[in-house]
Write an enzyme that holds these catalytic residues in place. Structure first.
Site, PDB file in Angstrom:
ATOM      1  CD  GLN A 235      60.914  48.886  25.476  1.00 46.62           C
ATOM      2  OE1 GLN A 235      61.834  49.523  24.970  1.00 46.62           O
ATOM      3  NE2 GLN A 235      60.179  49.355  26.465  1.00 46.62           N
ATOM      4  CE  LYS A 323      62.678  18.162  19.035  1.00 47.26           C
ATOM      5  NZ  LYS A 323      63.595  17.780  17.979  1.00 47.26           N
ATOM      6  CG  ASP A 364      62.932  16.374  14.521  1.00 39.85           C
ATOM      7  OD1 ASP A 364      63.008  17.422  13.861  1.00 39.85           O
ATOM      8  OD2 ASP A 364      62.919  16.345  15.766  1.00 39.85           O
ATOM      9  CE1 TYR A 479      68.727  23.126  15.167  1.00 38.11           C
ATOM     10  CE2 TYR A 479      68.984  25.395  14.446  1.00 38.11           C
ATOM     11  CZ  TYR A 479      68.405  24.454  15.277  1.00 38.11           C
ATOM     12  OH  TYR A 479      67.509  24.869  16.226  1.00 38.11           O
TER      13      TYR A 479
HETATM   14  P1  NAP Z   1      68.911  14.818  23.586  1.00 41.54           P
HETATM   15  O1  NAP Z   1      67.725  13.926  23.499  1.00 41.54           O
HETATM   16  O2  NAP Z   1      69.098  15.659  24.786  1.00 41.54           O
HETATM   17  O3  NAP Z   1      70.236  13.927  23.379  1.00 41.54           O
HETATM   18  C1  NAP Z   1      71.514  14.512  23.476  1.00 41.54           C
HETATM   19  C2  NAP Z   1      72.554  13.482  23.028  1.00 41.54           C
HETATM   20  O4  NAP Z   1      73.841  14.124  23.071  1.00 41.54           O
HETATM   21  C3  NAP Z   1      72.621  12.272  23.960  1.00 41.54           C
HETATM   22  O5  NAP Z   1      72.968  11.150  23.204  1.00 41.54           O
HETATM   23  C4  NAP Z   1      73.764  12.686  24.895  1.00 41.54           C
HETATM   24  O6  NAP Z   1      74.427  11.580  25.469  1.00 41.54           O
HETATM   25  C5  NAP Z   1      74.698  13.357  23.921  1.00 41.54           C
HETATM   26  N1  NAP Z   1      75.654  14.234  24.589  1.00 41.54           N
HETATM   27  C6  NAP Z   1      75.385  15.446  25.145  1.00 41.54           C
HETATM   28  N2  NAP Z   1      76.514  15.954  25.658  1.00 41.54           N
HETATM   29  C7  NAP Z   1      77.500  15.059  25.432  1.00 41.54           C
HETATM   30  C8  NAP Z   1      78.888  15.033  25.724  1.00 41.54           C
HETATM   31  N3  NAP Z   1      79.482  16.039  26.365  1.00 41.54           N
HETATM   32  N4  NAP Z   1      79.605  13.953  25.340  1.00 41.54           N
HETATM   33  C9  NAP Z   1      79.011  12.929  24.690  1.00 41.54           C
HETATM   34  N5  NAP Z   1      77.704  12.899  24.380  1.00 41.54           N
HETATM   35  C10 NAP Z   1      76.944  13.963  24.746  1.00 41.54           C
HETATM   36  O7  NAP Z   1      68.927  15.839  22.348  1.00 41.54           O
HETATM   37  P2  NAP Z   1      68.412  15.568  20.862  1.00 41.54           P
HETATM   38  O8  NAP Z   1      67.029  16.086  20.695  1.00 41.54           O
HETATM   39  O9  NAP Z   1      68.696  14.169  20.510  1.00 41.54           O
HETATM   40  O10 NAP Z   1      69.355  16.583  20.033  1.00 41.54           O
HETATM   41  C11 NAP Z   1      70.719  16.280  19.810  1.00 41.54           C
HETATM   42  C12 NAP Z   1      71.307  17.321  18.854  1.00 41.54           C
HETATM   43  O11 NAP Z   1      70.633  17.247  17.593  1.00 41.54           O
HETATM   44  C13 NAP Z   1      71.124  18.749  19.351  1.00 41.54           C
HETATM   45  O12 NAP Z   1      72.286  19.492  19.038  1.00 41.54           O
HETATM   46  C14 NAP Z   1      69.952  19.263  18.531  1.00 41.54           C
HETATM   47  O13 NAP Z   1      69.975  20.661  18.335  1.00 41.54           O
HETATM   48  C15 NAP Z   1      70.184  18.539  17.220  1.00 41.54           C
HETATM   49  N6  NAP Z   1      68.932  18.420  16.459  1.00 41.54           N
HETATM   50  C16 NAP Z   1      68.921  18.971  15.226  1.00 41.54           C
HETATM   51  C17 NAP Z   1      67.790  18.916  14.461  1.00 41.54           C
HETATM   52  C18 NAP Z   1      67.805  19.548  13.091  1.00 41.54           C
HETATM   53  O14 NAP Z   1      66.733  19.846  12.576  1.00 41.54           O
HETATM   54  N7  NAP Z   1      68.967  19.709  12.507  1.00 41.54           N
HETATM   55  C19 NAP Z   1      66.627  18.295  14.941  1.00 41.54           C
HETATM   56  C20 NAP Z   1      66.673  17.687  16.212  1.00 41.54           C
HETATM   57  C21 NAP Z   1      67.840  17.783  16.965  1.00 41.54           C
HETATM   58  P3  NAP Z   1      73.917  10.966  26.895  1.00 41.54           P
HETATM   59  O15 NAP Z   1      72.774  10.050  26.584  1.00 41.54           O
HETATM   60  O16 NAP Z   1      75.112  10.271  27.403  1.00 41.54           O
HETATM   61  O17 NAP Z   1      73.525  12.152  27.733  1.00 41.54           O
END
Ligand code: NAP
Length: 540
Positions: A235, A323, A364, A479
């Site tokens: 709620q 996505k 994006d 962000y």
């Molecule tokens: P994704 O496709 O899941 O990719 C995640 C990335 O982070 C991969 O390269 C992954 O590496 C890496 N990663 C995750 N945990 C890690 C760790 N512990 N150590 C090292 N590398 C790590 O996600 P995405 O869509 O690309 O998004 C990534 C970030 O960008 C997120 O925080 C998201 O919120 C942000 N984002 C922001 C906007 C905006 O409008 N500002 C838009 C899109 C995304 P591996 O390949 O090794 O797993």
């Protein structure tokens, strides 16, 4: 059938005197109040309120434990209590349909007080002072609660309730994701023309059923007085329903938009999109739509809302982990995909066309570029030919690399999983280096496209402060928080920084432009604190 959906506030404790709570509910905009007598416990307080001066109509509910309530006592005592309270004329009496069917005693004693004959199968034609039953003091609500889920055969549940003499039928389920919520809304839409219906789904995923109750002609929706004061999971506080989701403006013609992802509770999309639609005077509402991870779950949701066109879902923001699923679904259904979405391998924006088909785009990539270009160092086209280090090789990294290639940047990718970096580098023709070598990166621009540093793990960072060079421009796509640990360290080293919130605003503005036009898009851009002359420091 309901001319206007009522806003009901459930009261479930006497922490504050009941009468005062009713006053607060009325001041907040409630049309009626439900007394959850099974939870309140303080019977003298309840009786005083029901017998006293009427500030708002009341629903009296003594919910049994087997339907999620707190009444564990004797059933005969419960019936006697409902009868006693109903005889004071609260306005509405809510009884479980199962108990109504089970007990002739309940049907007889409560039926009399609600103008319903115990053997009656359908509701009477009620015209005040006419017919076999004079207008009774109370209206009967017969209710059904499912705390385990939303059954496949919703028709059967609603058919059973429809075949009762209740003035109002109420069915409440538990939504495991937004697909369940949409199925409940579809039932509401179909049934509300014939009967007074309350159809809701509990839980975070059920939120759209509470917000959209008014669009589809429900008899009422429930909202709590204060955060945490809910009597059922999911709620919303009245204040959020009325100001964030613009409850008072919602009507049959309101278009529905939302964010699809898992999780989405933390998303700032509802705040930003709803505020923009309010400024631009758009008859629309934007709701969170949590859809479980997995392509099958995404497909079930999208196919459902495509089939149920009357749900009026016109646009979707798509976020993790859907996505790529969105792109695949569009392709498999033969719907349109923009060239940019195809290059990015992901669609973060879905727009319904007039013929009911969908098209996918990616906002994006340009938003990342725009965010970068707000920095003094690379404004205009000074990006051309710069050396850019990209940390990460997921969807966000791919989008920014696609955009930067247009500017002939020399891009190097560093990613924890080498194969993923290798694949992206080959596909988009740029360099990659092992993740362990990221400390030696020495480009003009550093972009964090990993999720490291994202709320709630805000103490994480993809690079320690000592690895940052003062002349580097640092852009963090994370962000939330707006000023991440990486950006704080970069500032301390004298670097120019760009917050991921800028990109978030940019991609949301581009979605608004597609869905509603320039006025809503510029309202979104005005959400950017930097554009309003404040810094992103410690804003979350
Ligand atoms: P994704 O496709 O899941 O990719 C995640 C990335 O982070 C991969 O390269 C992954 O590496 C890496 N990663 C995750 N945990 C890690 C760790 N512990 N150590 C090292 N590398 C790590 O996600 P995405 O869509 O690309 O998004 C990534 C970030 O960008 C997120 O925080 C998201 O919120 C942000 N984002 C922001 C906007 C905006 O409008 N500002 C838009 C899109 C995304 P591996 O390949 O090794 O797993």
């Amino acid at each position: 059938m309901s001319s206007q959906t009522l806003l009901a506030v459930p009261l479930s404790s006497t922490g504050v005197a009941l009468e005062q709570q009713v006053r607060q509910a009325r001041a907040a905009g409630a049309d009626l109040v439900e007394l959850r007598v099974d939870r309140i416990g303080d019977l003298p307080a309840v009786e005083t309120l029901v017998a006293g001066a009427r500030l708002l109509p009341l629903i009296v509910t003594v919910r049994s434990a087997d339907e999620g309530g707190m009444w564990t006592g004797d059933e005969a005592e419960r019936v006697a209590l409902i009868e006693r309270l109903a005889s004071l004329g609260p306005g509405y009496v809510d009884v479980e349909h199962a108990a109504w069917q089970r007990s002739a005693n309940l049907r007889q004693r409560i039926g009399v007080l609600c103008g319903v004959r115990s053997d009656q199968a359908r509701p009477s034609e009620r015209r005040a002072g006419e017919g076999p039953f004079r207008r009774a003091a109370n209206r009967l609500i017969l209710s059904h609660h499912d705390f385990s889920g939303t059954p496949v055969d919703l028709d059967a549940v609603f058919d059973r309730l429809t075949a009762t003499p209740a003035e109002v039928i109420k069915a409440v389920f538990t939504a495991h994701d937004a697909t369940d919520a949409c199925r409940v809304l579809a039932q509401l839409r179909r049934r509300a023309g014939e009967r007074k219906v309350i159809a809701l789904a509990m839980g975070e995923a059920g939120l759209p059923t509470r917000i959209l109750a008014r669009k589809f002609g429900a008899f009422l929706t429930f909202a709590c007085l204060h955060p945490g004061g809910d009597s059922a999971p999911g709620q919303l506080p009245v204040e959020d329903l009325r100001s964030l989701y613009r409850w008072d403006q919602i009507g049959p013609g309101t278009r529905v938009y939302g964010v699809v992802g898992w999780p989405v509770a933390h998303s700032q999309g509802p705040e930003i999109h709803n505020a923009a639609m309010a400024v631009a005077d758009i008859d629309g509402v934007y709701v969170p739509l949590p859809v479980r991870p997995g392509y099958a779950e995404f497909t079930a949701f999208m196919d459902g809302v495509t089939r149920e066109r009357e749900l009026d879902l016109f646009g979707l923001s798509v976020t993790l982990p859907h996505k790529e699923h969105a792109l695949r679904w569009l392709d498999e259904r033969g719907f349109g995909v923009s060239g940019l979405a195809r290059q990015c391998g992901a669609a973060n924006t879905l727009t319904r066309r007039a013929d009911g088909t969908w098209e996918g785009d990616n906002t994006d990539a340009h938003a990342a570029l725009e965010a970068l270009q707000t920095a003094a160092r690379v404004g205009g086209d000074r990006l051309r030919g710069l050396r850019v280090d990209v940390l990460g090789a997921g969807g966000a990294a791919r989008a920014v690399v696609v955009a930067l290639r247009e500017h002939d940047c020399a891009i190097t990718i560093y990613n924890r999983t080498a194969e993923r970096a290798d694949r992206l580098a080959r596909e988009l023709r740029c360099a990659y280096k092992p993740w362990e070598q990221r400390r030696q990166c020495s480009g003009d621009v550093l972009i964090n496209c990993t999720s490291l540093g994202q709320w709630p793990a805000e103490s994480e960072t993809p690079l320690p402060e000592e690895a940052l060079r003062p002349q580097t421009l640092v852009f963090d796509m994370v962000y939330r928080p707006r000023l991440t640990r990486l950006l704080r360290a970069a500032r301390a080293r004298g670097c120019e920084v760009v917050s991921g919130f800028r990109m978030f605003i940019g991609q949301a503005a581009a979605q608004c432009e597609r869905w509603h036009g320039p006025a809503a898009a510029s309202a979104v851009r005005n959400c950017d604190p930097d554009r309003r002359g404040t810094t992103p420091a410690n804003t979350q």
